[in-house]
Design a protein around this motif. Structure first.
Motif, PDB file in Angstrom:
ATOM      1  N   SER A 129      67.552  18.350 112.829  1.00 18.20           N
ATOM      2  CA  SER A 129      68.245  17.900 111.321  1.00 18.20           C
ATOM      3  C   SER A 129      69.602  17.474 111.735  1.00 18.20           C
ATOM      4  O   SER A 129      69.973  18.434 111.925  1.00 18.20           O
ATOM      5  CB  SER A 129      67.423  18.335 109.984  1.00 18.20           C
ATOM      6  OG  SER A 129      68.049  19.851 110.649  1.00 18.20           O
ATOM      7  N   GLY A 179      68.842  13.368 108.007  1.00 19.54           N
ATOM      8  CA  GLY A 179      67.925  13.149 108.498  1.00 19.54           C
ATOM      9  C   GLY A 179      67.605  14.329 109.955  1.00 19.54           C
ATOM     10  O   GLY A 179      68.023  15.644 109.909  1.00 19.54           O
ATOM     11  N   ILE A 188      64.012  15.162 112.007  1.00 15.73           N
ATOM     12  CA  ILE A 188      63.136  14.901 112.964  1.00 15.73           C
ATOM     13  C   ILE A 188      62.131  15.350 113.869  1.00 15.73           C
ATOM     14  O   ILE A 188      63.027  16.874 113.955  1.00 15.73           O
ATOM     15  CB  ILE A 188      63.439  13.246 114.353  1.00 15.73           C
ATOM     16  CG1 ILE A 188      64.805  14.213 115.055  1.00 15.73           C
ATOM     17  CG2 ILE A 188      63.731  12.196 113.656  1.00 15.73           C
ATOM     18  CD1 ILE A 188      65.454  13.279 115.927  1.00 15.73           C
ATOM     19  N   GLY A 199      59.308  12.144 111.016  1.00 18.63           N
ATOM     20  CA  GLY A 199      60.580  12.072 110.844  1.00 18.63           C
ATOM     21  C   GLY A 199      61.004  11.598 108.950  1.00 18.63           C
ATOM     22  O   GLY A 199      60.728  10.438 109.033  1.00 18.63           O
ATOM     23  N   CYS A 248      64.917  10.542 106.490  1.00 17.88           N
ATOM     24  CA  CYS A 248      66.258  10.670 106.545  1.00 17.88           C
ATOM     25  C   CYS A 248      66.412  10.505 104.859  1.00 17.88           C
ATOM     26  O   CYS A 248      65.805   9.130 104.600  1.00 17.88           O
ATOM     27  CB  CYS A 248      66.624   9.545 107.187  1.00 17.88           C
ATOM     28  SG  CYS A 248      68.706   8.974 106.820  1.00 17.88           S
ATOM     29  N   SER A 299      70.177   4.646 105.816  1.00 12.12           N
ATOM     30  CA  SER A 299      69.988   6.170 105.643  1.00 12.12           C
ATOM     31  C   SER A 299      67.993   5.513 105.183  1.00 12.12           C
ATOM     32  O   SER A 299      67.167   5.527 106.099  1.00 12.12           O
ATOM     33  CB  SER A 299      70.042   6.839 104.899  1.00 12.12           C
ATOM     34  OG  SER A 299      71.209   7.143 104.829  1.00 12.12           O
ATOM     35  N   LEU A 331      66.953   5.599 111.352  1.00  8.89           N
ATOM     36  CA  LEU A 331      65.840   6.881 111.707  1.00  8.89           C
ATOM     37  C   LEU A 331      64.872   5.336 112.727  1.00  8.89           C
ATOM     38  O   LEU A 331      64.764   4.176 112.420  1.00  8.89           O
ATOM     39  CB  LEU A 331      64.883   7.262 110.524  1.00  8.89           C
ATOM     40  CG  LEU A 331      63.768   8.408 110.303  1.00  8.89           C
ATOM     41  CD1 LEU A 331      63.438   9.946 111.594  1.00  8.89           C
ATOM     42  CD2 LEU A 331      62.206   7.789 109.325  1.00  8.89           C
ATOM     43  N   VAL A 334      60.789   6.177 115.003  1.00 11.10           N
ATOM     44  CA  VAL A 334      59.691   7.131 116.057  1.00 11.10           C
ATOM     45  C   VAL A 334      59.354   6.034 116.331  1.00 11.10           C
ATOM     46  O   VAL A 334      58.401   4.597 116.012  1.00 11.10           O
ATOM     47  CB  VAL A 334      59.451   7.616 114.580  1.00 11.10           C
ATOM     48  CG1 VAL A 334      58.555   8.639 114.514  1.00 11.10           C
ATOM     49  CG2 VAL A 334      60.063   8.747 113.398  1.00 11.10           C
ATOM     50  N   ALA A 391      62.203  10.215 118.016  1.00  7.60           N
ATOM     51  CA  ALA A 391      62.651   9.757 117.231  1.00  7.60           C
ATOM     52  C   ALA A 391      64.012  10.409 117.404  1.00  7.60           C
ATOM     53  O   ALA A 391      64.757  10.965 118.006  1.00  7.60           O
ATOM     54  CB  ALA A 391      62.484  10.707 116.295  1.00  7.60           C
ATOM     55  N   THR A 436      68.026   9.478 114.681  1.00  7.64           N
ATOM     56  CA  THR A 436      67.728   9.285 113.263  1.00  7.64           C
ATOM     57  C   THR A 436      69.789   9.516 112.986  1.00  7.64           C
ATOM     58  O   THR A 436      70.373   9.948 114.132  1.00  7.64           O
ATOM     59  CB  THR A 436      67.797  11.114 112.207  1.00  7.64           C
ATOM     60  OG1 THR A 436      68.295  10.716 110.846  1.00  7.64           O
ATOM     61  CG2 THR A 436      68.701  12.396 112.537  1.00  7.64           C
ATOM     62  N   THR A 471      73.824   9.569 110.504  1.00  7.77           N
ATOM     63  CA  THR A 471      74.544  10.117 110.403  1.00  7.77           C
ATOM     64  C   THR A 471      76.537   9.336 109.650  1.00  7.77           C
ATOM     65  O   THR A 471      76.452   8.700 111.166  1.00  7.77           O
ATOM     66  CB  THR A 471      74.492  11.448 109.968  1.00  7.77           C
ATOM     67  OG1 THR A 471      74.911  11.685 108.838  1.00  7.77           O
ATOM     68  CG2 THR A 471      75.604  12.505 110.999  1.00  7.77           C
ATOM     69  N   THR A 484      69.556   3.694 115.312  1.00  8.33           N
ATOM     70  CA  THR A 484      68.230   4.257 116.172  1.00  8.33           C
ATOM     71  C   THR A 484      67.126   3.719 116.815  1.00  8.33           C
ATOM     72  O   THR A 484      66.517   4.635 118.149  1.00  8.33           O
ATOM     73  CB  THR A 484      67.740   5.228 114.825  1.00  8.33           C
ATOM     74  OG1 THR A 484      67.199   4.354 113.576  1.00  8.33           O
ATOM     75  CG2 THR A 484      68.485   6.211 114.042  1.00  8.33           C
TER      76      THR A 484
END
Length: 312
Positions: free
Chosen positions: A15, A173, A175, A185, A187, A203, A210, A212, A218, A220, A222, A234
């Motif tokens: 994370s 986030g 995962i 995952g 977020c 987000s 995110l 997957v 996967a 994420t 920020t 992502t």
């Protein structure tokens, strides 16, 4: 029962930011008590959502410029199931509302009043999310009303008078890879402090905050959500892993693309990506130094690491 002794072998939970360590611990504990990987991811995301000292996720999140706290969240598994909410008000656990959207509706994304009405109709408790501390920060910001996102501003005292602390960074986030090789995952965020009312960042957007994919991994993100959204960040990272890049290299490629695309527009901005590949290998990269992330293994051991960066 100790989570350290019961999580399935091969499990990895990662994370964003140092406060992700507590989220990871909750996820591992959920797996250890027999919960699914999706249960674990949701439980982990709920930890910062309920933390009054965290001003960028959930309860006590900083409000928008109108003094209203709005939340965004997404949850996803590698079977293509997804649920998301944006501009949710008066409900603390946006990630759980997102999961309810996934499991109780034919839709993937509810926003604004529709998201709030759905949450309340489905039994989520109504709660005032604006704490006295967050209100005071907003009132202090109103003295200048100067809105300028800065990289890693959450680590220091900024010009707005916001008090930085180790748990107040940005979106979380989270995962995970289960012992069976499956991925999930989530977020969740209260978004940028003092944003325009109605602003939604990366987000809650699948492929931005995110993504997957079964058999691949996967990712994420920020930082400044607008920059992540411009490149479907992502989804790009996961596609790069599908194409053969390592998790580290895939994160770096996405950051370098933003830097090339945006030039001076992102010279002071922060964007970070965190990824997990099919073998459980972790990768991360950021525009600026200062992005940290937490990695927890099946035994419950957690390591907080600093991501490499393009600058600084």
């Amino acid at each position: 029962m100790s989570a350290r002794a019961t999580a399935p072998v091969g499990t990895v939970i990662v994370s964003t930011w140092d406060f992700g360590a507590a989220a990871n611990a909750a996820a591992i504990a959920t797996l250890g008590s027999g919960g699914s990987l999706l249960d674990a991811i949701e439980a982990g995301a709920r930890v910062p959502e309920a933390d009054p000292a965290n001003h960028s996720v959930g309860y006590s999140g900083y409000p928008d410029r109108d003094g209203i706290v709005t939340l965004d969240a997404v949850i996803m598994d590698d079977a293509g199931r997804v649920g998301a909410v944006a501009a949710l008000q008066d409900v603390m656990h946006a990630v759980s509302v997102a999961r309810a959207v996934m499991e109780r509706t034919p839709h993937t994304f509810l926003v604004g009043d529709g998201a709030t009405h759905f949450a309340l109709a489905n039994g989520f408790p109504k709660r005032d999310l604006l704490t006295p501390e967050a209100r005071a920060a907003w009132q202090d910001w109103l003295k200048t009303a100067n809105y300028k996102p800065e990289a890693n501003i959450e680590n220091r005292i900024g010009g707005t008078g916001i008090r930085g602390d180790a748990r107040n960074h940005d979106t979380i986030g989270i995962i995970g890879r289960g012992g069976d090789g499956r991925f999930a995952g989530a977020c969740t965020t209260s978004g940028m402090a003092f944003k325009m009312h109605g602003r939604v960042g990366d987000s809650p957007q699948v492929g931005s905050g995110l993504f997957v994919e079964a058999g691949v991994g996967a990712a994420t993100a920020t930082g400044v959500g607008e920059e992540v959204t411009r490149i479907a960040g992502t989804a790009r990272v996961v596609a790069s892993m599908r194409g053969g890049l390592s998790a580290d290299a895939a994160c770096r490629e996405a950051v370098e693309h933003i830097a090339r695309l945006r030039g001076d527009a992102v010279k002071d901005a922060q964007v970070g990506f965190l990824a997990l590949d099919r073998d459980g290998c972790v990768g991360a990269f950021a525009l600026q130094k200062g992005f940290t992330y937490a990695v927890t293994d099946a035994a419950g051991r957690t390591d907080v690491r600093a991501a490499p960066s393009l600058r600084g």
